[in-house]
Design a protein around this motif. Sequence first.
Motif, short mmCIF file in Angstrom:
data_model
loop_
_atom_site.label_atom_id
_atom_site.label_comp_id
_atom_site.label_asym_id
_atom_site.label_seq_id
_atom_site.Cartn_x
_atom_site.Cartn_y
_atom_site.Cartn_z
N GLU A 1 0.75 -1.11 -0.11
CA GLU A 1 0.11 0.10 -0.21
C GLU A 1 0.88 1.19 -0.07
O GLU A 1 0.49 2.37 -0.54
N ALA A 2 2.22 0.89 0.48
CA ALA A 2 3.09 2.33 0.64
C ALA A 2 3.79 2.40 -0.76
O ALA A 2 4.27 3.58 -1.09
N GLY A 3 3.40 1.87 -1.63
CA GLY A 3 4.24 1.85 -3.04
C GLY A 3 5.32 0.76 -3.17
O GLY A 3 5.66 0.90 -4.51
N LEU A 4 5.49 -0.25 -2.54
CA LEU A 4 6.30 -1.18 -2.88
C LEU A 4 5.47 -2.43 -3.25
O LEU A 4 5.50 -3.57 -2.64
N GLU A 5 4.92 -2.26 -4.47
CA GLU A 5 3.99 -3.42 -4.69
C GLU A 5 4.84 -4.57 -5.28
O GLU A 5 4.06 -5.51 -5.25
N GLU A 6 6.01 -4.51 -5.60
CA GLU A 6 6.76 -5.63 -6.02
C GLU A 6 7.26 -6.37 -5.29
O GLU A 6 7.93 -7.45 -5.57
N VAL A 7 7.12 -6.04 -3.67
CA VAL A 7 7.92 -6.84 -2.68
C VAL A 7 7.09 -8.07 -2.83
O VAL A 7 5.81 -8.34 -2.59
N GLY A 8 8.02 -9.29 -2.65
CA GLY A 8 7.30 -10.46 -2.42
C GLY A 8 7.15 -11.07 -1.23
O GLY A 8 7.85 -10.67 -0.15
N ASP A 9 6.23 -12.38 -1.01
CA ASP A 9 5.88 -12.56 0.26
C ASP A 9 7.15 -13.30 1.14
O ASP A 9 7.24 -13.12 2.26
N ALA A 10 7.68 -14.08 0.01
CA ALA A 10 8.85 -14.87 0.77
C ALA A 10 9.79 -13.82 1.31
O ALA A 10 10.58 -14.14 2.34
N SER A 11 10.34 -12.82 0.67
CA SER A 11 11.47 -11.79 0.92
C SER A 11 10.92 -11.05 2.16
O SER A 11 11.84 -10.84 3.05
N VAL A 12 9.38 -10.74 2.37
CA VAL A 12 9.18 -10.19 3.52
C VAL A 12 9.18 -11.27 4.78
O VAL A 12 9.56 -10.69 6.20
N TYR A 13 8.75 -12.22 4.77
CA TYR A 13 8.89 -13.52 5.79
C TYR A 13 10.37 -13.70 6.34
O TYR A 13 10.69 -13.61 7.39
N GLY A 14 11.40 -13.83 5.09
CA GLY A 14 12.71 -13.97 5.26
C GLY A 14 13.06 -12.72 5.95
O GLY A 14 14.11 -12.79 7.03
N THR A 15 12.80 -11.56 5.78
CA THR A 15 13.12 -10.49 6.49
C THR A 15 12.93 -10.36 7.79
O THR A 15 13.73 -9.89 8.82
N LEU A 16 11.62 -10.62 8.13
CA LEU A 16 11.01 -10.70 9.74
C LEU A 16 11.95 -11.75 10.30
O LEU A 16 12.17 -11.59 11.41
N ARG A 17 12.20 -12.83 9.93
CA ARG A 17 13.05 -13.98 10.61
C ARG A 17 14.40 -13.43 10.80
O ARG A 17 14.90 -13.49 11.79
N ARG A 18 14.82 -12.72 9.85
CA ARG A 18 16.49 -12.19 9.82
C ARG A 18 16.23 -11.12 11.08
O ARG A 18 17.38 -11.09 11.83
N LEU A 19 15.52 -10.15 11.14
CA LEU A 19 15.28 -9.02 11.95
C LEU A 19 15.18 -9.48 13.35
O LEU A 19 15.51 -9.08 14.32
N PHE A 20 14.46 -10.44 13.35
CA PHE A 20 14.11 -11.16 14.41
C PHE A 20 15.49 -11.87 15.39
O PHE A 20 15.95 -11.71 16.51
N ALA A 21 16.12 -12.70 14.55
CA ALA A 21 17.10 -13.38 14.79
C ALA A 21 18.42 -12.35 15.16
O ALA A 21 19.40 -12.69 15.83
N ALA A 22 18.30 -10.94 14.65
CA ALA A 22 19.43 -10.03 14.86
C ALA A 22 19.02 -9.33 16.37
O ALA A 22 19.89 -8.55 16.75
#
Length: 112
Positions: free
Chosen positions: A37-58
């Motif tokens: 909705e903010a304009g990043l229409e091309e962001v993929g599901d797997a990318s977001v879930y992977g980013t959340l896991r990585r940020l949590f692990a960090a």
Amino acid sequence: MDTTQLLKGVLDLAVLAVLREEDGYGYGYDILRRLREAGLEEVGDASVYGTLRRLFAAGLLTTYVVPSESGPHRKYYSLNAAGRDQLTRSGKLWRSFATTMDSLLDDRGMAA
């Protein structure tokens, strides 16, 4: 230029920024929806879930799980103090980089 390559470099910052908004919490699909909705229409599901896991692990996010009777449980994410500090540092770095790029483009008659 391929937008997906740009997204790879800023997705951590975008996710941290989205989690700072609204009530400060979000589950995976909600975060994905807010990014799109903010304009990043091309962001993929797997990318977001992977980013959340990585940020949590960090150590930048906290999580909790909410059981659901009508579907899978939802894992909610929120920024912790380290995540807010990282958002501040990364935001300053991004603004500096964006200012430099704007200057380079403006100097060459390529302004938007």
